[in-house]
Write an enzyme that holds these catalytic residues in place. Structure first.
Site, mmCIF file in Angstrom:
data_model
loop_
_atom_site.group_PDB
_atom_site.id
_atom_site.type_symbol
_atom_site.label_atom_id
_atom_site.label_comp_id
_atom_site.label_asym_id
_atom_site.label_seq_id
_atom_site.Cartn_x
_atom_site.Cartn_y
_atom_site.Cartn_z
ATOM 1 N N TRP A 23 0.828 -1.207 0.000
ATOM 2 C CA TRP A 23 0.000 0.000 0.000
ATOM 3 C C TRP A 23 0.865 1.262 0.000
ATOM 4 C CZ3 TRP A 23 -3.595 2.245 -2.028
ATOM 5 C CH2 TRP A 23 -4.490 3.143 -1.438
ATOM 6 N N LYS A 117 -5.093 0.513 8.416
ATOM 7 C CA LYS A 117 -6.443 0.329 8.945
ATOM 8 C C LYS A 117 -6.393 -0.625 10.121
ATOM 9 C CE LYS A 117 -8.347 0.995 4.342
ATOM 10 N NZ LYS A 117 -8.729 0.331 3.094
ATOM 11 N N ALA A 149 -4.625 -2.818 -3.003
ATOM 12 C CA ALA A 149 -3.444 -2.155 -3.561
ATOM 13 C C ALA A 149 -3.049 -2.720 -4.925
ATOM 14 C CB ALA A 149 -2.281 -2.287 -2.571
ATOM 15 N N LYS A 200 -14.024 -3.271 9.449
ATOM 16 C CA LYS A 200 -14.343 -4.105 8.286
ATOM 17 C C LYS A 200 -13.442 -5.325 8.209
ATOM 18 C CE LYS A 200 -10.688 -2.953 5.756
ATOM 19 N NZ LYS A 200 -9.813 -3.614 4.818
ATOM 20 N N ASP A 253 -15.279 -0.191 1.480
ATOM 21 C CA ASP A 253 -14.108 -0.967 1.867
ATOM 22 C C ASP A 253 -14.514 -2.369 2.313
ATOM 23 O OD1 ASP A 253 -11.518 -1.575 2.508
ATOM 24 O OD2 ASP A 253 -11.441 -0.337 4.310
ATOM 25 N N THR A 257 -13.158 -5.742 0.468
ATOM 26 C CA THR A 257 -12.338 -6.668 1.246
ATOM 27 C C THR A 257 -12.976 -8.046 1.317
ATOM 28 O OG1 THR A 257 -11.601 -4.782 2.549
ATOM 29 C CG2 THR A 257 -11.112 -6.942 3.427
ATOM 30 N N SER A 263 -7.328 -10.073 -0.365
ATOM 31 C CA SER A 263 -7.357 -9.496 0.978
ATOM 32 C C SER A 263 -6.780 -10.482 1.988
ATOM 33 C CB SER A 263 -8.799 -9.158 1.368
ATOM 34 O OG SER A 263 -8.972 -9.263 2.766
ATOM 35 N N ARG A 264 -5.853 -10.001 2.812
ATOM 36 C CA ARG A 264 -5.241 -10.892 3.796
ATOM 37 C C ARG A 264 -6.237 -11.322 4.871
ATOM 38 N NH1 ARG A 264 -0.001 -7.420 4.973
ATOM 39 N NH2 ARG A 264 -1.626 -5.892 4.550
ATOM 40 N N ASN A 265 -7.163 -10.421 5.228
ATOM 41 C CA ASN A 265 -8.143 -10.781 6.244
ATOM 42 C C ASN A 265 -9.092 -11.859 5.726
ATOM 43 O OD1 ASN A 265 -7.726 -8.877 8.652
ATOM 44 N ND2 ASN A 265 -7.550 -7.541 6.873
ATOM 45 N N GLU A 289 -4.812 -7.595 9.946
ATOM 46 C CA GLU A 289 -5.107 -6.601 10.995
ATOM 47 C C GLU A 289 -6.359 -6.961 11.780
ATOM 48 O OE1 GLU A 289 -3.644 -4.117 12.380
ATOM 49 O OE2 GLU A 289 -1.995 -3.591 11.054
#
Lengths: 340, 340
Positions: A23, A117, A149, A200, A253, A257, A263-265, A289
């Site tokens: 990012w 975030k 990103a 989120k 967002d 996501t 998305s890592r989450n 996160e």
């Protein structure tokens, strides 16, 4: 990326981006598109800064994105921020205090733009609050929105919100970042923008679990809808404005996501659904996160007796070892009742 | 599907489902799960009713979904609705008036549940209003939510909202349909639930175009966010309650439809993005409710001077022959400004 139209920046303006993950690198690239803006990108590791300078690419994080010669990459933090009108802070939560502690004695206090975030686990503080602890004189803004990103790196269109209690700073950041494929809107609701961006990630963990279990688009849409209601409930309690959560930095967002395989989450949720544990994720260096955020959120919600069923379900999977299929089934079978 | 728990229906209750497309068939199947509920499903074509009765499957629309012996399928409308406590109306907009005109002289006026999503082109009426024109004495409800029929047919979990101005009817419908994998919530906002269900199809056309052009998850999330804001603006003007549009029948349905490859509106948008015209879609018998809905919406919005940029963009592609990439680029590059 498309060459942007001429904008209102003066030729001598200098900005810094602190953090050269995906990012941070993409933000630096967007800023470097702006005529008259001189951009310095700080990477923690000297080898990383050297490789980027030599190859004009951040190959480990954003392969294929060409970094222009005008973008100066350095691992010398003092050099990066010297004379900067603004510092874009794009480090993850676990690195934030360390970077701020290094910025503090440099004697610079330009505007700061928080680009990550999350919420700090130990203190439940927003990142702009942590930043202000170290540089209390500096005006601060937060940038948020549906901003995967790697898509932006490919030149695909996106939009974002920049929020600040200093309206003039929000306008300046908008002027620097706005370009045909990246539209930036301003907001005065700093709390709402930051809290929406943090929460989120918790819903994205739940959506990833739902996808990992193959529950389909109906179930995921229900999770997103009821997840947004939880974000509103908690976010308003924390001082955000309700309408902010229905905008780009909240709903936008959240949807991006929860949809994305990048998305890592979301990925962390999918892997939890397949039976991996928190230790497994940590062992494979997958940092999401939402994992510290949900712990902070559930502790807070319990202290104020706020009902957040989705956040509690995610917490139970990660920290109590409950089975994802069990907690999602319990979520879906909550008592039949009026919707609102 | 999972066998549901015992519920409050009396053993002699009889309900009818009018319309044996995918959604009508799945609703009939959900109702047939309820102990003590006798369900009749009406199919327009005698061959279709005969095939379903013989094969216990609606192979053209919902292949693989087993129809239990207790579910009676008929092409005789009078037989289907005789003695019914409620009629679930699951025909598309173009067939609604014809079916209602056939129901009217049958002298039955039980409760009616509107299960389709759209607005009548010529009159801008909601489907419950059209139903009430023919059977003004009957209480009416609308069922809506993130309900991709083929997922529900596979036994995947979903949730929905049933709205009525007659609270007792909403509770009855909830009691009939609610089961572990299909959770039903009640609402008193009939207008909001119906308008949300109709307008999401317009945004789904735009999302399909975005996907057809490969614009990515950030762009689609922005379209969904700003599309929901348009739905709220128009829906409140039409008498719906704002909070309804943030619930399952608004946001939930919008997200599911925009995510799914099995949504006809999303598919129509994708094909328009690939250069097909309205005539091409009609020639291939792809009917998407959003296509007549957007025409009705744009005519209305112009008459009351309401700004709906996404609806207008979709309209321009379908009815004015504009290129999808052009209208989406124009949407993304609208002036930089405060978000709210």
């Amino acid at each position: 990326m498309v060459r942007p139209r001429q904008n209102a920046s003066t030729p001598s303006t200098h900005v810094a981006v602190v953090g050269a993950g995906a990012w941070g690198t993409v933000i630096a690239r967007l800023l470097a598109n702006q005529p008259g803006l001189s951009v310095r990108l700080w990477a923690r590791r000297p080898e990383a800064a050297e490789a980027m300078t030599r190859l004009r690419e951040n190959a480990p994080y954003v392969p294929g994105l060409k970094l222009p010669e005008s973008l100066h990459v350095t691992s010398d933090l003092a050099e990066a921020v010297r004379g900067a009108e603004a510092i874009f802070v794009a480090v993850p939560s676990r690195g934030l205090r360390e970077v701020m502690a290094r910025l503090e004695p440099l004697g610079v206090a330009p505007a700061l733009v928080s680009c990550a975030k999350g919420l700090e686990l130990a203190t439940f503080k927003r990142f702009s609050e942590v930043i202000t602890e170290y540089l209390p004189e500096a005006p601060v803004a937060a940038l948020s929105g549906p901003n995967l990103a790697l898509e932006i790196a490919r030149g695909l269109p996106a939009s974002a919100t920049v929020a600040s209690l200093t309206p003039e700073l929000a306008l300046r950041v908008q002027g620097w970042l706005n370009q045909p494929t990246f539209r930036v809107y301003t907001s005065g609701d700093l709390i709402g923008v930051e809290v929406g961006g943090a929460l989120k990630n918790v819903v994205a963990l739940a959506a990833g679990m739902s996808d990992g279990l193959g529950l389909g688009d109906n179930a995921k849409a229900s999770l997103i809808t009821r997840g947004l209601a939880e974000i509103v409930r908690l976010g308003v309690q924390l001082g955000g404005e309700e309408k902010t959560f229905y905008g780009l930095s909240g709903l936008g967002d959240l949807v991006a996501t929860c949809s994305s395989r990048s998305s890592r989450n979301h990925l962390a949720g999918e892997r939890l659904a397949r039976g991996e544990t928190l230790e497994d994720l940590e062992a494979s260096r997958l940092t999401a996160e939402g994992i510290p955020t949900v712990r902070a959120v559930v502790a807070y919600a319990r202290s104020v007796r706020l009902e957040l069923p989705i956040a509690c379900a995610v917490y139970d999977v990660i920290y109590e070892g409950k089975a994802p299929q069990q907690v999602l089934a319990e979520l879906m079978s909550r008592g039949a009742k009026p919707e609102h």
